[in-house]
Enzyme design. Structure first.
Site, PDB file in Angstrom:
ATOM      1  N   TYR A  73     -34.655 -53.572   3.702  1.00 46.13           N
ATOM      2  CA  TYR A  73     -33.855 -54.297   2.797  1.00 46.13           C
ATOM      3  C   TYR A  73     -34.824 -55.114   1.866  1.00 46.13           C
ATOM      4  O   TYR A  73     -34.516 -55.463   0.447  1.00 46.13           O
ATOM      5  CB  TYR A  73     -33.014 -55.291   3.453  1.00 46.13           C
ATOM      6  CG  TYR A  73     -31.579 -54.863   3.746  1.00 46.13           C
ATOM      7  CD1 TYR A  73     -31.406 -53.851   4.682  1.00 46.13           C
ATOM      8  CD2 TYR A  73     -30.485 -55.440   3.443  1.00 46.13           C
ATOM      9  CE1 TYR A  73     -30.216 -53.348   5.142  1.00 46.13           C
ATOM     10  CE2 TYR A  73     -29.162 -55.012   3.650  1.00 46.13           C
ATOM     11  CZ  TYR A  73     -29.187 -53.750   4.649  1.00 46.13           C
ATOM     12  OH  TYR A  73     -27.915 -53.396   4.846  1.00 46.13           O
ATOM     13  N   LYS A 127     -36.186 -46.927  16.794  1.00 43.08           N
ATOM     14  CA  LYS A 127     -36.222 -45.364  16.583  1.00 43.08           C
ATOM     15  C   LYS A 127     -37.707 -45.227  16.591  1.00 43.08           C
ATOM     16  O   LYS A 127     -38.626 -44.557  15.898  1.00 43.08           O
ATOM     17  CB  LYS A 127     -35.890 -45.203  15.144  1.00 43.08           C
ATOM     18  CG  LYS A 127     -35.627 -43.524  14.799  1.00 43.08           C
ATOM     19  CD  LYS A 127     -34.646 -43.023  15.453  1.00 43.08           C
ATOM     20  CE  LYS A 127     -34.888 -41.337  15.361  1.00 43.08           C
ATOM     21  NZ  LYS A 127     -33.779 -40.610  16.146  1.00 43.08           N
ATOM     22  N   ASP A 180     -30.036 -43.667  17.299  1.00 41.12           N
ATOM     23  CA  ASP A 180     -28.867 -42.682  17.350  1.00 41.12           C
ATOM     24  C   ASP A 180     -28.171 -42.730  18.692  1.00 41.12           C
ATOM     25  O   ASP A 180     -26.923 -42.495  18.938  1.00 41.12           O
ATOM     26  CB  ASP A 180     -29.499 -41.537  17.181  1.00 41.12           C
ATOM     27  CG  ASP A 180     -30.684 -41.164  17.848  1.00 41.12           C
ATOM     28  OD1 ASP A 180     -31.341 -41.974  18.628  1.00 41.12           O
ATOM     29  OD2 ASP A 180     -31.257 -40.019  17.837  1.00 41.12           O
ATOM     30  N   ASP A 200     -27.125 -53.413  10.516  1.00 37.39           N
ATOM     31  CA  ASP A 200     -26.146 -53.289   9.448  1.00 37.39           C
ATOM     32  C   ASP A 200     -25.191 -52.478   9.762  1.00 37.39           C
ATOM     33  O   ASP A 200     -23.857 -52.517   9.906  1.00 37.39           O
ATOM     34  CB  ASP A 200     -26.565 -53.248   8.284  1.00 37.39           C
ATOM     35  CG  ASP A 200     -25.525 -52.813   7.169  1.00 37.39           C
ATOM     36  OD1 ASP A 200     -24.670 -53.492   7.004  1.00 37.39           O
ATOM     37  OD2 ASP A 200     -25.659 -51.903   6.425  1.00 37.39           O
ATOM     38  N   ASP A 256     -21.159 -52.782  12.030  1.00 33.91           N
ATOM     39  CA  ASP A 256     -19.947 -52.349  11.644  1.00 33.91           C
ATOM     40  C   ASP A 256     -19.221 -51.143  12.610  1.00 33.91           C
ATOM     41  O   ASP A 256     -17.769 -51.318  12.948  1.00 33.91           O
ATOM     42  CB  ASP A 256     -20.002 -51.170  10.289  1.00 33.91           C
ATOM     43  CG  ASP A 256     -19.955 -52.145   9.042  1.00 33.91           C
ATOM     44  OD1 ASP A 256     -20.315 -53.363   9.082  1.00 33.91           O
ATOM     45  OD2 ASP A 256     -19.401 -51.588   7.899  1.00 33.91           O
TER      46      ASP A 256
HETATM   47  C1  IPM Z   1     -23.481 -56.812   5.506  1.00 33.99           C
HETATM   48  C2  IPM Z   1     -23.247 -56.456   4.288  1.00 33.99           C
HETATM   49  C3  IPM Z   1     -24.315 -56.300   3.286  1.00 33.99           C
HETATM   50  C4  IPM Z   1     -25.547 -55.841   4.286  1.00 33.99           C
HETATM   51  C5  IPM Z   1     -24.551 -55.804   1.882  1.00 33.99           C
HETATM   52  C6  IPM Z   1     -23.058 -56.300   1.055  1.00 33.99           C
HETATM   53  C7  IPM Z   1     -25.584 -56.302   1.091  1.00 33.99           C
HETATM   54  O1  IPM Z   1     -22.954 -54.851   4.514  1.00 33.99           O
HETATM   55  O2  IPM Z   1     -23.477 -58.143   5.350  1.00 33.99           O
HETATM   56  O3  IPM Z   1     -23.353 -56.272   6.748  1.00 33.99           O
HETATM   57  O4  IPM Z   1     -25.843 -54.741   3.800  1.00 33.99           O
HETATM   58  O5  IPM Z   1     -26.226 -56.679   4.465  1.00 33.99           O
HETATM   59 MG    MG Z   2     -22.886 -54.298   6.559  1.00 29.02          MG
END
Ligand code: IPM
Ligand code: MG
Length: 361
Positions: free
Chosen positions: A143, A192, A224, A248, A252
């Site tokens: 990032y 990884k 993975d 990240d 999710d």
């Molecule tokens: C998160 C989001 C952010 C990230 C984006 C919006 C920059 O996906 O906080 O997980 O990737 O960190």
């Molecule tokens: Mg995110």
């Protein structure tokens, strides 16, 4: 009365609605537990671009630094999608994490008892419940590495670079170990290392730090495999520590185990002093521009981020626990659209906020 100053970034899309409900809940918690808040509104994201031309105005950083902590709704929206990368709302989010030194991102993924049926994971896999804490490194890695456009083999190309220093890995590893110590005592470091040199350094460093935590059971997993194990047998995980980009993606995925991304809170912490740490608290979901302004968003992830704020930054664990209990109570009868099931009362954003306030007594 004890007064905490809180920088409040409402942001874009549903951000203002979900933050409004959270401030109501925080005020109510304060009345009950004997403290109050002084809120300092500030701009970030698309609304900041519209008003100042920048996604993260310098004034916002100044205000945040002068406060005890920061509460953030969400940023982004289709209006700003065609701007160049450094002017997009997301650049504001990355910028504030870096400017405030918030390197440790805590993302708990768990099942709320009343929502067990909402999980897409089979009930026999969930068993007695799930409670995973993802510790994501937040100010390093790909990032923040070198990136750019170039040419390769005579063709237009682009690159992003994953780079971690040993101190960056050490400090996030320590957050992972400390967290595991306070929980079930198991830490899984995800990398990884079979391919990436940065992951090999990650693994070596985590192993070295492990010597200071003989009481924590450490394991390593390739990313993975971890993505697969989260669905196959999520109960094996207690705390996961991983890099910015892997965290990240995995957070999710883990969020869906709980049924809705609209339920999950997060804390982003910097260096702590004593039992209090400056932090930024936000839901892990986005600004949902498609439902903005309709009053139907689920405010619970932001409200639960408020609970994390009380726990991690303000050292008010009783108030934090009371908010969590009030959220569980509200879920027993009321549901916003994203978590709606037959037999429950369908409510909007403000009604859900009110229900949590009532549950606080
Ligand atoms: C998160 C989001 C952010 C990230 C984006 C919006 C920059 O996906 O906080 O997980 O990737 O960190
Ligand atoms: Mg995110």
């Amino acid at each position: 009365m004890k007064t905490y100053t809180l920088a409040v970034i409402r942001g874009d899309g549903i951000g203002p609605e979900i933050v409004e409900e959270t401030l109501k809940v925080l005020d109510r918690a304060g009345e009950r537990f004997g403290f109050r808040f002084d809120y300092k509104p500030c701009l970030m994201g698309g609304c900041a671009i519209d008003q100042t031309g920048l996604p993260l105005p310098p004034e916002t950083i100044e205000i945040c630094k002068a406060c005890d902590s920061v509460l953030l709704g969400a940023v982004g929206g289709w209006q700003w999608d065609s701007l160049p990368g450094h002017l997009r709302p997301e650049a504001g989010l990355l910028g504030i994490r870096a400017a405030l030194g918030l390197y440790a991102n805590l993302r708990p993924a768990r099942i709320f008892r009343p929502l067990r049926q909402a999980s897409p994971i089979r009930q026999d896999i969930i068993g007695e419940g799930l409670d995973i804490m993802i510790v994501r490194e937040l100010t390093g890695g790909i990032y923040f590495g070198e990136r750019g456009r170039t040419e390769k083999a005579g063709q237009p190309a682009a690159f992003d670079t994953e780079c971690y220093t040993v101190p960056e890995i050490e400090r996030i590893a320590r957050v992972g170990f400390e967290m595991a110590r306070k929980r079930a005592g198991r830490l899984c470091s995800v990398d990884k290392a079979n391919v990436l040199e940065s992951s090999r350094l990650w693994r070596e460093t985590v192993l070295r730090v492990a010597a200071d935590y003989p009481d924590v059971e450490l394991s390593h997993m390739y990313v993975d495999n971890c993505a697969m194990q989260l669905v196959r047998h999520p109960r094996q995980f207690d705390v996961i520590v991983t890099s910015n980009i892997f965290g990240d993606i995995l957070s999710d995925e883990a969020s869906m185990i709980s049924g809705s991304i609209g339920m999950l809170a997060s804390a982003s912490l910097g260096e702590s002093s004593g039992s209090r740490a400056f932090g930024l608290y936000e839901p892990i979901h986005g600004s949902a521009p498609d439902i903005a302004g309709q009053g139907i968003a689920n405010p619970l992830a932001t409200i639960l981020s408020g609970a994390m704020l009380l726990q991690y930054s303000l050292n008010e664990p009783a108030a934090a626990a009371a908010i969590e209990a009030a959220v569980n109570k509200a879920l027993e009868t009321k549901r916003t659209g994203d978590i709606f099931e037959a037999g429950y009362e369908k409510v909007g954003c403000a009604e859900m906020g009110n229900a949590v306030c009532e549950g606080l007594g």
